[in-house]
Design an enzyme around this catalytic site. Sequence first.
Site, PDB file in Angstrom:
ATOM      1  N   LEU A 253      25.077 -89.364 -27.542  1.00  0.00           N
ATOM      2  CA  LEU A 253      26.330 -89.953 -28.030  1.00  0.00           C
ATOM      3  C   LEU A 253      26.071 -90.687 -29.343  1.00  0.00           C
ATOM      4  O   LEU A 253      25.372 -91.696 -29.358  1.00  0.00           O
ATOM      5  CB  LEU A 253      26.909 -90.912 -26.987  1.00  0.00           C
ATOM      6  CG  LEU A 253      27.085 -90.339 -25.574  1.00  0.00           C
ATOM      7  CD1 LEU A 253      27.739 -91.368 -24.661  1.00  0.00           C
ATOM      8  CD2 LEU A 253      27.908 -89.057 -25.611  1.00  0.00           C
TER       9      LEU A 253
ATOM     10  N   ALA B  45      28.699 -90.994 -32.088  1.00  0.00           N
ATOM     11  CA  ALA B  45      29.909 -90.963 -32.918  1.00  0.00           C
ATOM     12  C   ALA B  45      30.314 -92.339 -33.426  1.00  0.00           C
ATOM     13  O   ALA B  45      31.110 -92.446 -34.362  1.00  0.00           O
ATOM     14  CB  ALA B  45      31.053 -90.343 -32.131  1.00  0.00           C
TER      15      ALA B  45
ATOM     16  N   ARG C  36      29.025-103.940 -35.198  1.00  0.00           N
ATOM     17  CA  ARG C  36      28.227-105.161 -35.153  1.00  0.00           C
ATOM     18  C   ARG C  36      27.083-105.182 -36.168  1.00  0.00           C
ATOM     19  O   ARG C  36      26.502-106.223 -36.434  1.00  0.00           O
ATOM     20  CB  ARG C  36      27.680-105.365 -33.725  1.00  0.00           C
ATOM     21  CG  ARG C  36      28.753-105.774 -32.730  1.00  0.00           C
ATOM     22  CD  ARG C  36      28.305-105.570 -31.290  1.00  0.00           C
ATOM     23  NE  ARG C  36      28.441-104.172 -30.849  1.00  0.00           N
ATOM     24  CZ  ARG C  36      28.121-103.742 -29.626  1.00  0.00           C
ATOM     25  NH1 ARG C  36      27.638-104.575 -28.735  1.00  0.00           N
ATOM     26  NH2 ARG C  36      28.282-102.460 -29.296  1.00  0.00           N
TER      27      ARG C  36
ATOM     28  N   ASN D  99      22.196-101.571 -17.666  1.00  0.00           N
ATOM     29  CA  ASN D  99      22.415-100.136 -17.859  1.00  0.00           C
ATOM     30  C   ASN D  99      21.891 -99.743 -19.230  1.00  0.00           C
ATOM     31  O   ASN D  99      22.344-100.269 -20.243  1.00  0.00           O
ATOM     32  CB  ASN D  99      23.926 -99.860 -17.759  1.00  0.00           C
ATOM     33  CG  ASN D  99      24.289 -98.456 -18.239  1.00  0.00           C
ATOM     34  OD1 ASN D  99      23.484 -97.533 -18.132  1.00  0.00           O
ATOM     35  ND2 ASN D  99      25.494 -98.295 -18.749  1.00  0.00           N
TER      36      ASN D  99
ATOM     37  N   TYR E 104      -4.214 -95.059 -68.906  1.00  0.00           N
ATOM     38  CA  TYR E 104      -3.122 -94.208 -68.428  1.00  0.00           C
ATOM     39  C   TYR E 104      -3.541 -92.752 -68.581  1.00  0.00           C
ATOM     40  O   TYR E 104      -3.821 -92.293 -69.698  1.00  0.00           O
ATOM     41  CB  TYR E 104      -1.812 -94.460 -69.211  1.00  0.00           C
ATOM     42  CG  TYR E 104      -0.759 -93.449 -68.820  1.00  0.00           C
ATOM     43  CD1 TYR E 104      -0.240 -93.447 -67.524  1.00  0.00           C
ATOM     44  CD2 TYR E 104      -0.338 -92.454 -69.711  1.00  0.00           C
ATOM     45  CE1 TYR E 104       0.682 -92.492 -67.127  1.00  0.00           C
ATOM     46  CE2 TYR E 104       0.587 -91.496 -69.315  1.00  0.00           C
ATOM     47  CZ  TYR E 104       1.091 -91.518 -68.029  1.00  0.00           C
ATOM     48  OH  TYR E 104       1.996 -90.567 -67.629  1.00  0.00           O
TER      49      TYR E 104
ATOM     50  N   ASN F  92       1.124 -88.454 -73.441  1.00  0.00           N
ATOM     51  CA  ASN F  92       1.625 -87.158 -72.964  1.00  0.00           C
ATOM     52  C   ASN F  92       3.055 -86.905 -73.375  1.00  0.00           C
ATOM     53  O   ASN F  92       3.548 -85.802 -73.227  1.00  0.00           O
ATOM     54  CB  ASN F  92       1.493 -87.090 -71.425  1.00  0.00           C
ATOM     55  CG  ASN F  92       2.249 -88.206 -70.731  1.00  0.00           C
ATOM     56  OD1 ASN F  92       2.423 -89.280 -71.287  1.00  0.00           O
ATOM     57  ND2 ASN F  92       2.700 -87.932 -69.533  1.00  0.00           N
ATOM     58  N   TYR F  93       3.726 -87.897 -73.914  1.00  0.00           N
ATOM     59  CA  TYR F  93       5.166 -87.778 -74.172  1.00  0.00           C
ATOM     60  C   TYR F  93       5.441 -88.081 -75.640  1.00  0.00           C
ATOM     61  O   TYR F  93       5.027 -89.126 -76.157  1.00  0.00           O
ATOM     62  CB  TYR F  93       5.908 -88.775 -73.269  1.00  0.00           C
ATOM     63  CG  TYR F  93       7.410 -88.682 -73.307  1.00  0.00           C
ATOM     64  CD1 TYR F  93       8.062 -87.458 -73.131  1.00  0.00           C
ATOM     65  CD2 TYR F  93       8.184 -89.825 -73.512  1.00  0.00           C
ATOM     66  CE1 TYR F  93       9.442 -87.388 -73.158  1.00  0.00           C
ATOM     67  CE2 TYR F  93       9.568 -89.751 -73.529  1.00  0.00           C
ATOM     68  CZ  TYR F  93      10.194 -88.534 -73.359  1.00  0.00           C
ATOM     69  OH  TYR F  93      11.568 -88.461 -73.380  1.00  0.00           O
TER      70      TYR F  93
ATOM     71  N   ARG G 102     -10.519 -92.946 -86.817  1.00  0.00           N
ATOM     72  CA  ARG G 102     -10.115 -94.343 -86.977  1.00  0.00           C
ATOM     73  C   ARG G 102     -10.427 -94.745 -88.408  1.00  0.00           C
ATOM     74  O   ARG G 102     -11.228 -94.108 -89.083  1.00  0.00           O
ATOM     75  CB  ARG G 102     -10.862 -95.243 -85.989  1.00  0.00           C
ATOM     76  CG  ARG G 102     -12.349 -95.270 -86.220  1.00  0.00           C
ATOM     77  CD  ARG G 102     -13.111 -95.969 -85.111  1.00  0.00           C
ATOM     78  NE  ARG G 102     -14.529 -95.988 -85.418  1.00  0.00           N
ATOM     79  CZ  ARG G 102     -15.493 -96.025 -84.499  1.00  0.00           C
ATOM     80  NH1 ARG G 102     -15.178 -96.024 -83.214  1.00  0.00           N
ATOM     81  NH2 ARG G 102     -16.745 -96.066 -84.843  1.00  0.00           N
TER      82      ARG G 102
HETATM   83  C1  UD1 Z   1      26.983 -99.139 -23.691  1.00  0.00           C
HETATM   84  C2  UD1 Z   1      27.362 -99.200 -22.207  1.00  0.00           C
HETATM   85  C3  UD1 Z   1      26.643-100.387 -21.565  1.00  0.00           C
HETATM   86  C4  UD1 Z   1      25.144-100.283 -21.789  1.00  0.00           C
HETATM   87  C5  UD1 Z   1      24.809-100.124 -23.265  1.00  0.00           C
HETATM   88  C6  UD1 Z   1      23.342 -99.803 -23.405  1.00  0.00           C
HETATM   89  C7  UD1 Z   1      29.642 -98.293 -22.060  1.00  0.00           C
HETATM   90  C8  UD1 Z   1      31.077 -98.613 -21.915  1.00  0.00           C
HETATM   91  N1  UD1 Z   1      28.793 -99.327 -22.094  1.00  0.00           N
HETATM   92  O1  UD1 Z   1      27.479-100.305 -24.319  1.00  0.00           O
HETATM   93  O2  UD1 Z   1      26.908-100.405 -20.173  1.00  0.00           O
HETATM   94  O3  UD1 Z   1      24.485-101.431 -21.251  1.00  0.00           O
HETATM   95  O4  UD1 Z   1      25.560 -99.031 -23.821  1.00  0.00           O
HETATM   96  O5  UD1 Z   1      22.968 -99.718 -24.736  1.00  0.00           O
HETATM   97  O6  UD1 Z   1      29.282 -97.134 -22.109  1.00  0.00           O
HETATM   98  N2  UD1 Z   1      29.798 -93.657 -28.755  1.00  0.00           N
HETATM   99  C9  UD1 Z   1      30.415 -92.461 -29.034  1.00  0.00           C
HETATM  100  N3  UD1 Z   1      31.776 -92.380 -28.966  1.00  0.00           N
HETATM  101  C10 UD1 Z   1      32.532 -93.437 -28.599  1.00  0.00           C
HETATM  102  C11 UD1 Z   1      31.900 -94.660 -28.303  1.00  0.00           C
HETATM  103  C12 UD1 Z   1      30.529 -94.742 -28.368  1.00  0.00           C
HETATM  104  O7  UD1 Z   1      29.764 -91.482 -29.371  1.00  0.00           O
HETATM  105  O8  UD1 Z   1      33.753 -93.274 -28.556  1.00  0.00           O
HETATM  106  C13 UD1 Z   1      28.342 -93.735 -28.841  1.00  0.00           C
HETATM  107  C14 UD1 Z   1      27.878 -94.787 -29.852  1.00  0.00           C
HETATM  108  O9  UD1 Z   1      27.701 -94.204 -31.123  1.00  0.00           O
HETATM  109  C15 UD1 Z   1      26.559 -95.262 -29.246  1.00  0.00           C
HETATM  110  C16 UD1 Z   1      26.726 -95.023 -27.758  1.00  0.00           C
HETATM  111  O10 UD1 Z   1      27.822 -94.154 -27.604  1.00  0.00           O
HETATM  112  O11 UD1 Z   1      25.473 -94.508 -29.720  1.00  0.00           O
HETATM  113  C17 UD1 Z   1      26.975 -96.307 -26.996  1.00  0.00           C
HETATM  114  O12 UD1 Z   1      28.100 -96.970 -27.536  1.00  0.00           O
HETATM  115  P1  UD1 Z   1      28.084 -98.510 -27.868  1.00  0.00           P
HETATM  116  O13 UD1 Z   1      29.364 -98.878 -28.488  1.00  0.00           O
HETATM  117  O14 UD1 Z   1      26.851 -98.871 -28.579  1.00  0.00           O
HETATM  118  O15 UD1 Z   1      28.048 -99.088 -26.374  1.00  0.00           O
HETATM  119  P2  UD1 Z   1      27.521-100.489 -25.906  1.00  0.00           P
HETATM  120  O16 UD1 Z   1      28.564-101.518 -26.181  1.00  0.00           O
HETATM  121  O17 UD1 Z   1      26.179-100.747 -26.419  1.00  0.00           O
HETATM  122 CA    CA Z   2      24.852 -99.781 -27.899  1.00  0.00          CA
END
Ligand code: UD1
Ligand code: CA
Length: 487
Positions: free
Chosen positions: A24, A26, A31, A185, A382, A402-403, A456
């Site tokens: 994932l 996207a 932050r 998690n 150089y 050289n230049y 020289r």
């Molecule tokens: C998420 C988990 C959280 C976990 C943490 C660990 C959820 C709701 N929460 O939180 O339980 O402890 O990861 O790091 O899943 N992303 C997408 N599409 C979206 C949203 C997110 O691709 O619509 C991707 C982000 O780019 C990222 C990853 O999913 O790489 C996690 O998303 P992020 O917003 O970082 O979740 P956390 O708030 O860290």
């Molecule tokens: Ca995260």
Amino acid sequence: MSKWGSSRDNAEAMANSDVAILVLAAGKGTRLKSSLAKVLHRAGGRPIVEHVVRSCQPLGAKKIIAVTGHQAEQIDAILEPLDVETVLQQPQNGTGHAMLVAKRAIGNAKYIVVLPGDAPLVRTETLRAVINKHKKGNAAATILTAVLADPSGYGRILRKSGDSVAAIIEESQLTPDQSELNEINSSIYCFTAAKLWPALAQVKPNNKHREIYLTDAISILNAKGETVLAEIAPDSREALGCNTRADLARVDHTFREWKREELMSNGVTIQLPETVLIDPDVTAGEDTVIEPGVQLLGKTKIGEQCVIKTGSVLHNAVLEDEVVVEPHCVISDSRLDSHVTVGPFARVRPESHLKNGARVGNFVEVKKSVIAEGSKVPHLSYIGDAKIGTKSNIGAGTITCNYDGFAKHPTTIGNRVFIGSDSVLIAPVRIGDGAYVAAGSAITENVPSDALGIARGRQVTKPGWASKKRRELAAEQKPKKKTKKRR
Ligand code: UD1
Ligand code: CA
């Protein structure tokens, strides 16, 4: 040999051909406060999403898919060479939504391993453990978790009994009595596809961001009486996400530490290791010594028994054995053969080749040049677009011009040549084997083999000139003396 290496990996590839991996990637990474998408930020010498994919590759899954959104093109450019298929998620409505978007690409894989693109420290062995536990336990979902001293910012694991999990509670939804939970998690899961999809369909965007949280699928599976397991990461750092710049710094710190430990376990001495920065592709041979404050970057390869002294930065440098890099040198995209010595305070720019036993001394810059066996450029020079033969000596302050303001020109210096100090060699120009150039020359024409080139102004010596001058000056100052007050 398989694409990923050993025969053990071959066996693994067979074993995981029923797994699709989904990364994932996207999200924007609000932050981080950056114009760059989160997973493109670098730690441990690579974009973080690349680390995630590289950890997955040896698993031998059916395919690796990445969900991209923010700066998708730049992420594609990194992932395409790694054989990753990408799916666009637009807009980004949460981690659960990201999975739904990828459903078609996942196809009929029996298992789905999901990883966030922002947790780059996870190791292949740990992912194997999650998959094995999931398959053996006949689970609907298996979550990689970690126990953290400070779990803030993460979703927490609510255990049911023993190995099984009741729910994942996002931090914003923790009740006061749940605030003590310190098992988090990691967002890394293995799902059984046939069980996940119906559960995910039931997830509602019941949160302030109106997003579909993948984490909510866990309590739904549990309510259906399905098995949800947890595998605790052996090293809790593997679960670290990169949500902030401080997280990125912590993750980078861990990668660098692991890399130094790898080299040290291969027989490399690293002094004050925490001050040394080494990129992931760097290699170094036994009994090489790395002094404090060194950076070894890119595809730098160092042989055995070399010494890289304090403050030096090597980028894509290839060193054979017993090379000495004195303090504070910068060496880029160049080759240094055995027994070469460089520095202190030398700069070796791209496409240079210093052959066996060559020496480049202090305050010397070398660019796109070959310095052959045993030749020395010891001080303040150089050398650019030049070829220097064997056993030649280039005196202090020699400059290859050289230049000419329009184009670059080559300088060729033969074997056993002696160039006197402070000479300028105005290219294109050739100095033949065994030739001499007198100190302070401005050489504009070729010097044939065994000849002396001298270019020289001739010295003029005027005997008694200085004392005569002093008498004249004294005579001029005499009248003024009267008016001056004595001190
Ligand atoms: C998420 C988990 C959280 C976990 C943490 C660990 C959820 C709701 N929460 O939180 O339980 O402890 O990861 O790091 O899943 N992303 C997408 N599409 C979206 C949203 C997110 O691709 O619509 C991707 C982000 O780019 C990222 C990853 O999913 O790489 C996690 O998303 P992020 O917003 O970082 O979740 P956390 O708030 O860290
Ligand atoms: Ca995260």
